[in-house]
Design a protein around this motif. Sequence first.
Motif, PDB file in Angstrom:
ATOM      1  N   THR A 205      13.288 -13.947 -29.570  1.00  0.00           N
ATOM      2  CA  THR A 205      13.551 -14.734 -30.771  1.00  0.00           C
ATOM      3  C   THR A 205      14.871 -14.321 -31.410  1.00  0.00           C
ATOM      4  O   THR A 205      15.690 -15.172 -31.791  1.00  0.00           O
ATOM      5  CB  THR A 205      12.397 -14.569 -31.783  1.00  0.00           C
ATOM      6  OG1 THR A 205      11.181 -15.036 -31.183  1.00  0.00           O
ATOM      7  CG2 THR A 205      12.665 -15.369 -33.046  1.00  0.00           C
ATOM      8  N   ALA A 206      15.108 -13.019 -31.529  1.00  0.00           N
ATOM      9  CA  ALA A 206      16.338 -12.526 -32.143  1.00  0.00           C
ATOM     10  C   ALA A 206      17.569 -12.944 -31.354  1.00  0.00           C
ATOM     11  O   ALA A 206      18.637 -13.187 -31.932  1.00  0.00           O
ATOM     12  CB  ALA A 206      16.282 -11.005 -32.261  1.00  0.00           C
ATOM     13  N   ALA A 207      17.420 -13.049 -30.032  1.00  0.00           N
ATOM     14  CA  ALA A 207      18.548 -13.425 -29.181  1.00  0.00           C
ATOM     15  C   ALA A 207      18.729 -14.937 -29.095  1.00  0.00           C
ATOM     16  O   ALA A 207      19.679 -15.410 -28.451  1.00  0.00           O
ATOM     17  CB  ALA A 207      18.359 -12.846 -27.779  1.00  0.00           C
ATOM     18  N   GLY A 208      17.836 -15.691 -29.705  1.00  0.00           N
ATOM     19  CA  GLY A 208      17.948 -17.143 -29.666  1.00  0.00           C
ATOM     20  C   GLY A 208      17.593 -17.749 -28.323  1.00  0.00           C
ATOM     21  O   GLY A 208      18.036 -18.858 -27.994  1.00  0.00           O
ATOM     22  N   VAL A 209      16.785 -17.043 -27.536  1.00  0.00           N
ATOM     23  CA  VAL A 209      16.388 -17.528 -26.215  1.00  0.00           C
ATOM     24  C   VAL A 209      15.281 -18.572 -26.365  1.00  0.00           C
ATOM     25  O   VAL A 209      14.289 -18.341 -27.066  1.00  0.00           O
ATOM     26  CB  VAL A 209      15.890 -16.369 -25.328  1.00  0.00           C
ATOM     27  CG1 VAL A 209      15.398 -16.889 -23.981  1.00  0.00           C
ATOM     28  CG2 VAL A 209      16.989 -15.331 -25.133  1.00  0.00           C
ATOM     29  N   ARG A 210      15.432 -19.715 -25.715  1.00  0.00           N
ATOM     30  CA  ARG A 210      14.353 -20.704 -25.675  1.00  0.00           C
ATOM     31  C   ARG A 210      13.213 -20.120 -24.842  1.00  0.00           C
ATOM     32  O   ARG A 210      13.419 -19.784 -23.686  1.00  0.00           O
ATOM     33  CB  ARG A 210      14.840 -22.003 -25.049  1.00  0.00           C
ATOM     34  CG  ARG A 210      15.880 -22.780 -25.849  1.00  0.00           C
ATOM     35  CD  ARG A 210      16.520 -23.847 -24.992  1.00  0.00           C
ATOM     36  NE  ARG A 210      17.232 -23.252 -23.856  1.00  0.00           N
ATOM     37  CZ  ARG A 210      17.439 -23.865 -22.694  1.00  0.00           C
ATOM     38  NH1 ARG A 210      16.959 -25.067 -22.473  1.00  0.00           N
ATOM     39  NH2 ARG A 210      18.105 -23.253 -21.738  1.00  0.00           N
ATOM     40  N   HIS A 211      12.048 -20.022 -25.443  1.00  0.00           N
ATOM     41  CA  HIS A 211      10.973 -19.360 -24.712  1.00  0.00           C
ATOM     42  C   HIS A 211       9.606 -19.750 -25.264  1.00  0.00           C
ATOM     43  O   HIS A 211       9.483 -20.232 -26.390  1.00  0.00           O
ATOM     44  CB  HIS A 211      11.124 -17.836 -24.806  1.00  0.00           C
ATOM     45  CG  HIS A 211      10.850 -17.301 -26.181  1.00  0.00           C
ATOM     46  ND1 HIS A 211      11.776 -17.359 -27.203  1.00  0.00           N
ATOM     47  CD2 HIS A 211       9.751 -16.709 -26.716  1.00  0.00           C
ATOM     48  CE1 HIS A 211      11.277 -16.824 -28.290  1.00  0.00           C
ATOM     49  NE2 HIS A 211      10.037 -16.427 -28.035  1.00  0.00           N
ATOM     50  N   ARG A 212       8.614 -19.495 -24.433  1.00  0.00           N
ATOM     51  CA  ARG A 212       7.214 -19.619 -24.848  1.00  0.00           C
ATOM     52  C   ARG A 212       6.436 -18.523 -24.164  1.00  0.00           C
ATOM     53  O   ARG A 212       6.506 -18.362 -22.938  1.00  0.00           O
ATOM     54  CB  ARG A 212       6.653 -20.997 -24.486  1.00  0.00           C
ATOM     55  CG  ARG A 212       5.230 -21.226 -24.979  1.00  0.00           C
ATOM     56  CD  ARG A 212       4.927 -22.714 -25.163  1.00  0.00           C
ATOM     57  NE  ARG A 212       5.192 -23.485 -23.956  1.00  0.00           N
ATOM     58  CZ  ARG A 212       4.257 -23.952 -23.127  1.00  0.00           C
ATOM     59  NH1 ARG A 212       2.994 -23.715 -23.388  1.00  0.00           N
ATOM     60  NH2 ARG A 212       4.574 -24.666 -22.082  1.00  0.00           N
ATOM     61  N   CYS A 213       5.720 -17.735 -24.947  1.00  0.00           N
ATOM     62  CA  CYS A 213       4.886 -16.661 -24.417  1.00  0.00           C
ATOM     63  C   CYS A 213       3.444 -16.947 -24.801  1.00  0.00           C
ATOM     64  O   CYS A 213       3.147 -17.154 -25.983  1.00  0.00           O
ATOM     65  CB  CYS A 213       5.310 -15.310 -24.986  1.00  0.00           C
ATOM     66  SG  CYS A 213       7.002 -14.811 -24.606  1.00  0.00           S
ATOM     67  N   GLU A 214       2.559 -16.944 -23.816  1.00  0.00           N
ATOM     68  CA  GLU A 214       1.151 -17.242 -24.069  1.00  0.00           C
ATOM     69  C   GLU A 214       0.276 -16.174 -23.429  1.00  0.00           C
ATOM     70  O   GLU A 214       0.604 -15.658 -22.354  1.00  0.00           O
ATOM     71  CB  GLU A 214       0.777 -18.610 -23.499  1.00  0.00           C
ATOM     72  CG  GLU A 214       1.562 -19.761 -24.118  1.00  0.00           C
ATOM     73  CD  GLU A 214       1.161 -21.113 -23.568  1.00  0.00           C
ATOM     74  OE1 GLU A 214       1.011 -22.040 -24.373  1.00  0.00           O
ATOM     75  OE2 GLU A 214       0.993 -21.235 -22.333  1.00  0.00           O
ATOM     76  N   VAL A 215      -0.810 -15.855 -24.096  1.00  0.00           N
ATOM     77  CA  VAL A 215      -1.806 -14.937 -23.538  1.00  0.00           C
ATOM     78  C   VAL A 215      -2.961 -15.767 -22.997  1.00  0.00           C
ATOM     79  O   VAL A 215      -3.561 -16.564 -23.719  1.00  0.00           O
ATOM     80  CB  VAL A 215      -2.310 -13.952 -24.605  1.00  0.00           C
ATOM     81  CG1 VAL A 215      -3.399 -13.054 -24.018  1.00  0.00           C
ATOM     82  CG2 VAL A 215      -1.161 -13.107 -25.141  1.00  0.00           C
ATOM     83  N   TYR A 216      -3.256 -15.601 -21.711  1.00  0.00           N
ATOM     84  CA  TYR A 216      -4.335 -16.354 -21.083  1.00  0.00           C
ATOM     85  C   TYR A 216      -5.658 -15.629 -21.343  1.00  0.00           C
ATOM     86  O   TYR A 216      -5.840 -14.494 -20.899  1.00  0.00           O
ATOM     87  CB  TYR A 216      -4.092 -16.469 -19.583  1.00  0.00           C
ATOM     88  CG  TYR A 216      -2.944 -17.382 -19.186  1.00  0.00           C
ATOM     89  CD1 TYR A 216      -1.968 -17.778 -20.097  1.00  0.00           C
ATOM     90  CD2 TYR A 216      -2.833 -17.836 -17.874  1.00  0.00           C
ATOM     91  CE1 TYR A 216      -0.925 -18.610 -19.720  1.00  0.00           C
ATOM     92  CE2 TYR A 216      -1.793 -18.680 -17.486  1.00  0.00           C
ATOM     93  CZ  TYR A 216      -0.837 -19.054 -18.417  1.00  0.00           C
ATOM     94  OH  TYR A 216       0.203 -19.875 -18.051  1.00  0.00           O
TER      95      TYR A 216
END
Length: 251
Positions: A205-216
Amino acid sequence: MTSVQGTAVDIPTEDGTADAYLAHPADGVPRPGVLLYQDAYGLRPHLRSMADRLAAAGYTVLVPNVFYRHGRAPVFDLPEFIGPETLPDLWTRIGPVMQSLTPELSVRDAGAYLRWLEASPRVTDGPVAVTGYCMGARLALRTAGAFPERVAAAAGFHGGRLATDEPDSPHLAAEHIGAELYFGHADNDPSLTEDQIERLEAALTAAGVRHRCEVYPDAPHGYTQADTDSYQKEGDERHWEALLDLLSRTL
């Protein structure tokens, strides 16, 4: 279903030759490239079948034997099904081999894999995607950070030790990443604690990276690997949906 062709290939690296598996649609038309990083058990029939499934979806998929310095695949004598009765002895052999693949060596090898894909007539021009499993999730994250101009998307599933306190932790690559990232974490994974999940999320988030993290939920470490007792069908199917969605949007 697209017909798929799979072949063994050799990739020249700065330290020798890495054997690998290449899967692509059998029509010979170039497709976007995907670099698929193994888990600790290595290049074996199950990983080839995963590459075939990706190829059937319209990609050219390269699965290198990242332990090539220790021999051609299979590096370890694996049972057809990896269960708890085989793990203690197996890990006494796997552990030292894993530790010998340092961050520096893995990035150096990644450059060779990406150059090979770029030169392959089976791969379209332009950036590629990377996906990795268990230790391969770390390799995918490092590759995205080291080669931002070549990697458009990177995914990691049931990855461990992604955001540690160590000075060479994979999450520290975040500030260099230009790709879109997706991570499917295993629930209650001792190799990826809640603190690490939060640290990874904060860094991206701090680096401005487009991302999605999910816990299965209720998914064990290794949930995509159908030849092990860690396999979970629900988590595996969710992983395929997320991965194919990421690739379709970024490649």
